[in-house]
Scaffold this active site. Structure first.
Site, PDB file in Angstrom:
ATOM      1  N   SER A 187       0.782  -1.227   0.000  1.00 54.41           N
ATOM      2  CA  SER A 187       0.000   0.000   0.000  1.00 54.41           C
ATOM      3  C   SER A 187       0.815   1.279   0.000  1.00 54.41           C
ATOM      4  CB  SER A 187      -0.945   0.014   1.208  1.00 54.41           C
ATOM      5  OG  SER A 187      -0.209  -0.042   2.420  1.00 54.41           O
ATOM      6  N   HIS A 215      -5.412  -3.688  -1.960  1.00 54.89           N
ATOM      7  CA  HIS A 215      -5.181  -2.688  -3.000  1.00 54.89           C
ATOM      8  C   HIS A 215      -5.117  -3.304  -4.399  1.00 54.89           C
ATOM      9  CE1 HIS A 215      -4.574   1.006  -0.648  1.00 54.89           C
ATOM     10  NE2 HIS A 215      -4.139   0.200   0.296  1.00 54.89           N
ATOM     11  N   LYS A 246     -12.179   0.139  -0.479  1.00 62.10           N
ATOM     12  CA  LYS A 246     -11.296   0.847  -1.402  1.00 62.10           C
ATOM     13  C   LYS A 246     -11.940   0.884  -2.786  1.00 62.10           C
ATOM     14  CE  LYS A 246      -7.129   0.104   1.321  1.00 62.10           C
ATOM     15  NZ  LYS A 246      -7.797  -0.352   2.554  1.00 62.10           N
TER      16      LYS A 246
END
Length: 398
Positions: A187, A215, A246
């Site tokens: 990340s 991610h 996310k």
């Protein structure tokens, strides 16, 4: 507050003073609008280079409609843990859809990606077992490992030769079970784990493989199916941890993988047993996100187009953006105070890009982390690039 109480907490004042003096004190800004390419922060309209809203789903009209309809049908909260009275048909539907989307046997939905790591690691790995973890793994993995009674070993970041050494040592010591844990996309640096080589080593040594793809979800793979899909490793990775906060634009997490693992988690995973279920609107919005991703790759394609353009321009200007292979773009600065100063100046120029320093990254590795989104237009990116060039020259970064 009484004098006695102040004396008791004096150590906290000293710690806060140290943070301020070292440039490591985090100034938390307030967002006053929906997430998007442009947002209102502390009363100022600014270009958003901070959020994990990779695909722009956090304020997508289809997502909003799904959330509102779920409130009308189910109310605002589940009012129970999943094992008592908190499992809605929505939760089961989301788990079924995510399993199909991820091309795995089964999925367990949880409150967050952080909770998913706490659910899996301490439960599966016990005394007499060994956890081997990449040195740059996310804090949620680190905390999950700390909760386990298993032994632990660290291998150098992305170094499969060092991982092989750790596995050979584990073999000599005769551990009952060995688990290798890695982030899929790291990340802070935006690089991708060498998952094919990790899987090959795990198969050679009989180790369990767990990847946290927070991610990578919505970013890598066909239509954003993640790192396992990206490398074509279906059926060879035992556990995938995902987040819905996310690229999916909502909140929540999940564990994806073999059915026997998911069944055991349903029986014994503490975040599943002892924390309330995700809310109806959140769950319904997550389902809508799966619908959108399954329907078209347009948003993922646009995300990557924006990423390639922005990174090429930043490199051409002379910025050090590390070894990132993903939309995460670290602008490497080194000193925390410089990163804080640059972030403040960018904000004055209308760009919201926060500084990140220790303990999130090692000392001396402070940076501005730019998060590219499918919502950014070419004009938005050019605006941000002009601001970076101006401030970078002003602070003698470039």
């Amino acid at each position: 507050m009484s004098t006695h109480a102040e004396e008791k907490l004096q150590f906290l004042e000293e710690r806060l003073k140290e943070l301020r003096e070292s440039g490591l004190y985090t100034h938390i800004r307030t967002v006053q609008s929906p997430q998007g390419a442009w947002i209102v922060v502390d009363g100022k309209r600014v270009l958003n280079f901070c959020s994990n809203n990779y695909l722009g789903l956090a304020n997508h009209p289809e997502m909003r409609r799904a959330a509102v309809e779920a409130i009308e049908r189910y109310g605002v909260g589940p009012a129970a843990v999943r094992t008592i009275a908190g499992t809605l048909d929505l939760h089961l539907k989301l788990e079924e859809r995510l399993a199909r989307f991820k091309r795995v046997e089964a999925v367990l939905a949880l409150q967050s990606g952080f909770n998913a790591n706490q659910a899996v690691i301490p439960l599966l790995m016990e005394k007499g077992d060994l956890i081997i973890s990449d040195e740059l793994n996310h804090a949620s993995i680190i905390d999950g490992v700390r909760l386990s009674k298993a032994d632990r070993a660290i291998y150098r970041h992305g170094d499969v030769d060092d991982l092989r050494t750790r596995l050979e040592e584990a073999k000599q010591k005769g551990y009952r079970n060995v688990m290798i844990i890695t982030d899929g996309v790291f990340s802070m640096d935006g690089d991708v784990a060498p998952l094919p080589q990790i899987v090959e080593l795990a198969e050679a040594y009989g180790a369990i493989v767990m990847v946290d793809d927070a991610h990578g979800e919505g970013v890598l793979g066909e239509g954003g199916r993640g790192i396992v899909d990206h490398f074509g490793l279906h059926g060879r990775v035992d556990i995938e941890i995902g987040t819905l906060s996310k690229a999916f634009g909502v909140v929540g997490g999940y564990v994806a993988g073999r059915a026997i693992i998911i069944e055991y988690l349903r029986q014994r995973a503490r975040p599943f047993l002892f924390s309330s279920a995700t809310t109806p609107p959140d769950t319904a919005a997550c389902l809508a996100a799966v619908d959108i991703l399954e329907r078209s790759t347009e948003l993922v394609d646009r995300l990557w187009e924006n990423t390639r353009y922005f990174k090429a321009q930043m490199r051409e200007m002379g910025f050090d953006i590390g070894q990132s292979e993903t939309p995460i773009t670290p602008v490497m600065l080194g000193e925390a105070k410089l990163a804080q100063e640059m972030s403040a100046r960018l904000f004055e120029e209308g760009v919201f890009a926060q500084a990140i320093g220790y303990p999130t990254v090692p000392k001396g590795k402070a940076r501005i982390r730019v998060m590219i989104s499918a919502t950014h237009s070419r004009e938005d990116l050019d605006y941000g690039l002009r601001a970076f060039e101006k401030v970078g020259k002003e602070l003698e970064v470039i």
